[in-house]
Design an enzyme around this catalytic site. Structure first.
Site, PDB file in Angstrom:
ATOM      1  N   GLU A 147       0.860  -1.183   0.000  1.00 55.29           N
ATOM      2  CA  GLU A 147       0.000   0.000   0.000  1.00 55.29           C
ATOM      3  C   GLU A 147       0.898   1.234   0.000  1.00 55.29           C
ATOM      4  O   GLU A 147       1.787   1.349   0.834  1.00 55.29           O
ATOM      5  CB  GLU A 147      -0.891   0.026   1.238  1.00 55.29           C
ATOM      6  CG  GLU A 147      -1.738  -1.226   1.438  1.00 55.29           C
ATOM      7  CD  GLU A 147      -2.217  -1.338   2.876  1.00 55.29           C
ATOM      8  OE1 GLU A 147      -2.597  -0.312   3.469  1.00 55.29           O
ATOM      9  OE2 GLU A 147      -2.170  -2.455   3.419  1.00 55.29           O
ATOM     10  N   ARG A 175      -6.787  -1.453  -5.322  1.00 51.08           N
ATOM     11  CA  ARG A 175      -7.700  -0.499  -4.695  1.00 51.08           C
ATOM     12  C   ARG A 175      -7.091   0.897  -4.763  1.00 51.08           C
ATOM     13  O   ARG A 175      -5.917   1.094  -4.460  1.00 51.08           O
ATOM     14  CB  ARG A 175      -7.942  -0.895  -3.243  1.00 51.08           C
ATOM     15  CG  ARG A 175      -8.897   0.006  -2.475  1.00 51.08           C
ATOM     16  CD  ARG A 175      -8.978  -0.412  -1.012  1.00 51.08           C
ATOM     17  NE  ARG A 175      -9.769   0.510  -0.208  1.00 51.08           N
ATOM     18  CZ  ARG A 175      -9.569   0.734   1.091  1.00 51.08           C
ATOM     19  NH1 ARG A 175      -8.598   0.093   1.736  1.00 51.08           N
ATOM     20  NH2 ARG A 175     -10.320   1.593   1.752  1.00 51.08           N
ATOM     21  N   TYR A 178      -7.840   4.958  -3.577  1.00 49.53           N
ATOM     22  CA  TYR A 178      -8.692   5.740  -2.672  1.00 49.53           C
ATOM     23  C   TYR A 178      -7.942   6.939  -2.127  1.00 49.53           C
ATOM     24  O   TYR A 178      -6.713   7.056  -2.254  1.00 49.53           O
ATOM     25  CB  TYR A 178      -9.202   4.878  -1.521  1.00 49.53           C
ATOM     26  CG  TYR A 178      -8.152   4.138  -0.728  1.00 49.53           C
ATOM     27  CD1 TYR A 178      -7.794   4.523   0.554  1.00 49.53           C
ATOM     28  CD2 TYR A 178      -7.532   3.001  -1.262  1.00 49.53           C
ATOM     29  CE1 TYR A 178      -6.841   3.819   1.280  1.00 49.53           C
ATOM     30  CE2 TYR A 178      -6.580   2.294  -0.545  1.00 49.53           C
ATOM     31  CZ  TYR A 178      -6.235   2.711   0.724  1.00 49.53           C
ATOM     32  OH  TYR A 178      -5.287   2.020   1.437  1.00 49.53           O
ATOM     33  N   ASP A 185      -6.761   8.789   1.131  1.00 44.35           N
ATOM     34  CA  ASP A 185      -6.506   8.481   2.533  1.00 44.35           C
ATOM     35  C   ASP A 185      -6.553   9.760   3.363  1.00 44.35           C
ATOM     36  O   ASP A 185      -6.734  10.864   2.847  1.00 44.35           O
ATOM     37  CB  ASP A 185      -5.143   7.794   2.669  1.00 44.35           C
ATOM     38  CG  ASP A 185      -4.992   7.029   3.976  1.00 44.35           C
ATOM     39  OD1 ASP A 185      -6.026   6.651   4.558  1.00 44.35           O
ATOM     40  OD2 ASP A 185      -3.859   6.813   4.410  1.00 44.35           O
ATOM     41  N   GLU A 211      -3.960   7.071  -2.329  1.00 45.96           N
ATOM     42  CA  GLU A 211      -3.337   5.815  -1.908  1.00 45.96           C
ATOM     43  C   GLU A 211      -3.726   4.705  -2.869  1.00 45.96           C
ATOM     44  O   GLU A 211      -4.866   4.621  -3.321  1.00 45.96           O
ATOM     45  CB  GLU A 211      -3.733   5.436  -0.484  1.00 45.96           C
ATOM     46  CG  GLU A 211      -3.097   4.130  -0.006  1.00 45.96           C
ATOM     47  CD  GLU A 211      -3.053   3.975   1.500  1.00 45.96           C
ATOM     48  OE1 GLU A 211      -2.623   2.900   1.961  1.00 45.96           O
ATOM     49  OE2 GLU A 211      -3.432   4.915   2.221  1.00 45.96           O
ATOM     50  N   THR A 265      -1.948  -2.529  -3.906  1.00 45.21           N
ATOM     51  CA  THR A 265      -1.830  -3.504  -4.988  1.00 45.21           C
ATOM     52  C   THR A 265      -2.812  -4.653  -4.791  1.00 45.21           C
ATOM     53  O   THR A 265      -3.237  -4.951  -3.674  1.00 45.21           O
ATOM     54  CB  THR A 265      -0.418  -4.112  -5.074  1.00 45.21           C
ATOM     55  OG1 THR A 265      -0.195  -4.944  -3.923  1.00 45.21           O
ATOM     56  CG2 THR A 265       0.657  -3.055  -5.149  1.00 45.21           C
ATOM     57  N   TRP A 273     -11.981  -6.603  -0.078  1.00 47.51           N
ATOM     58  CA  TRP A 273     -10.962  -7.614  -0.357  1.00 47.51           C
ATOM     59  C   TRP A 273     -11.524  -9.031  -0.388  1.00 47.51           C
ATOM     60  O   TRP A 273     -10.987  -9.905  -1.079  1.00 47.51           O
ATOM     61  CB  TRP A 273      -9.838  -7.532   0.677  1.00 47.51           C
ATOM     62  CG  TRP A 273      -9.049  -6.264   0.583  1.00 47.51           C
ATOM     63  CD1 TRP A 273      -9.076  -5.201   1.439  1.00 47.51           C
ATOM     64  CD2 TRP A 273      -8.138  -5.893  -0.458  1.00 47.51           C
ATOM     65  NE1 TRP A 273      -8.235  -4.205   1.002  1.00 47.51           N
ATOM     66  CE2 TRP A 273      -7.639  -4.606  -0.156  1.00 47.51           C
ATOM     67  CE3 TRP A 273      -7.680  -6.534  -1.613  1.00 47.51           C
ATOM     68  CZ2 TRP A 273      -6.717  -3.945  -0.970  1.00 47.51           C
ATOM     69  CZ3 TRP A 273      -6.757  -5.875  -2.429  1.00 47.51           C
ATOM     70  CH2 TRP A 273      -6.287  -4.600  -2.100  1.00 47.51           C
TER      71      TRP A 273
END
EC number: 6.3.1.19
Length: 469
Positions: free
Chosen positions: A9, A53, A55, A57, A63, A66, A430
């Site tokens: 991340e 993902r 988004y 943060d 952010e 993977t 997830w």
């Protein structure tokens, strides 16, 4: 474990620089950066067809997380793909501002500290067996994480010296260079919090898989790396140590007396020879601790065999990186390890312009190294010149932008693509895939992170393609 899931991340720094007029605030820049994401996914927190993902943060930081990867090759490719995806948003925002006549440049940085001293992270995720004794794992892992920065740190200029322990303000001493950006912003060894206490390992138990069998190790002490080879060494070496711990290998107790303090000691000692206090009253250097782990891992691989074809590469670069520090010869790794690549660049510039590290221009170049722009970023300039090594090909990265790895992410990515093509409202995380149809809801739970097919998900994808939802 014979197989492992990896993920990274990355929080990016975002700024709009406008020397001749008012600049966009961080919030405005982030809002406009994510306008295409909002238009596509109806939210600023979305899963993509490649399984990753994207988004916003805390603190208006873009952010990217993977997709789940089951190989070292795939996690490096997915990390590079994430940088490319977010930089494409930056490029689109720049074009939009230019068309509106808004002066200035949008910069996206893959680094860990901004000019105000605020820190943001790069988090690594490793799936481990639930049966692994977590306290034992932490005991062996923390000394390794504290000292591995002499290999995989991103490097940082401190124009007025290192900051005092616990302080956000710059130091008041001689200019210096450290291995790590993140080390000055970590407060403890392990904790269930990530923002308040900033530990090295987050202990909150969120496996994102079958909790009876798996646990997710969440490492948050590492730097964001521009170099693919540094990323590969970071993940590859940590994976090898985890395999040895999971196999029950007996290792000496090297518990540090104060891990957070030791982290700073190591970062600011480019010789690798500072004595780190251990809990038993003895001391070791970063080089000694890393050599001890490397030798144990090498013996383990000799006995049990390499579990993938890049293990010899990991071991060779690990050994060469330690030799570079021990011999004070960064040229041994200045094509592969970020701290050395950056140091070579800064040293050459300083020498040719009669500067030292206290000059503001060197801090600017430090930051520019992490600029994700293919045209303005200094690391990418070195890449174009063939001055740095790669771990995956440009074609691998391009493929990873649109295609998920051969894990559960492949299922998720296909589901997301099918739902968007059918314009059907859906919810994804997830583990869960959910169709929010006008008359009914359908939900699937994907608990096996290695599964690339699952009958109920395949049925939903077929129904989406047929317009039967």
């Amino acid at each position: 474990m014979d197989r492992r899931i990896y993920g990274i991340e990355t929080e990016f720094g975002l700024t709009h620089s406008a020397p001749e007029g008012p600049a966009l605030s961080a919030d405005d820049a982030a809002r406009r950066l994510f306008a295409p994401v909002l238009a596509w996914g109806r939210a600023s927190n979305v899963f993509l067809p490649n399984g990753g993902r994207l988004y916003l943060d805390v603190g208006s930081h873009p952010e990217y997380a993977t997709a789940e990867a089951a190989t070292l090759h795939d996690v490096v490719a997915q990390d590079a793909a994430g940088e490319r995806i977010v930089d494409e948003l930056r490029s689109r925002l720049q074009e939009s501002l230019d068309a509106e006549g808004v002066r200035g440049t949008v910069h996206l940085f893959k680094n860990n500290v901004d000019s105000a001293g605020n820190a943001f992270g790069s988090h690594e995720n490793y799936m481990i067996a639930r049966s692994t004794e977590f306290s034992r794992l932490l005991g062996h892992l923390l000394p390794f994480l504290v000292t591995r920065q002499i290999l995989v740190g991103a490097g940082k200029v401190h124009p007025s010296g290192p900051p005092a322990f616990g302080a956000f303000a710059p130091g008041d001493g001689a200019a210096s260079y450290s291995f790590s950006q993140r080390a000055d912003h970590i407060w403890e060894g392990s904790s269930s919090a990530t923002t308040r206490s900033r530990p090295m390992i987050n202990t909150r138990d969120e496996p994102h898989a079958d909790a009876q069998h798996y646990r997710r190790l969440h490492v948050i002490t590492g730097d964001s790396n521009m170099s693919q080879t540094t990323t590969a060494l970071k993940i590859g070496a940590t994976d090898l140590l985890l395999r040895m711990i999971e196999a029950g290998q007996i290792l000496p107790d090297r518990t540090l007396a104060d891990p957070a303090s030791a982290l700073r000691q190591v970062s600011h000692d480019l010789t690798g020879t500072a004595r780190l206090a251990l809990a038993d009253g003895s001391s070791r250097t970063a080089l000694e601790l890393q050599h001890e782990v490397l030798e144990a891992v090498t013996r383990f691989v000799q006995r049990h065999g390499a579990h993938h074809d890049r293990v010899p590469w990991v071991l060779e670069l690990w050994e060469r990186g330690l030799r570079a520090v021990a011999e004070q010869n960064a040229s041994l790794v200045d094509r592969e390890l970020d701290w050395a690549v950056k140091k070579k660049l800064l040293d050459a510039y300083a020498a040719s312009h009669g500067m030292d590290l206290s000059h503001p221009r060197l801090a600017q170049l430090d930051l520019a190294y992490h600029d994700t722009s293919p045209t303005h970023g200094l690391f990418h300039m070195l890449e174009r010149r063939g001055a740095v090594e790669s771990f995956v090909s440009p074609q691998d990265v391009s493929r990873a932008v649109g295609q998920a790895p051969e894990t559960r992410a492949r299922l998720r990515g296909r589901f997301v693509a099918a739902a968007h093509a059918a314009d059907v409202n859906h919810t994804v995380d997830w583990v869960h895939l959910k169709l929010n149809g006008p008359h009914s809801q359908r939900i699937s739970m994907c608990k096996d992170p290695f599964a690339t097919t699952q009958p109920d998900v395949e049925e939903m994808i077929r129904d989406l393609a047929a317009g039967a939802v």
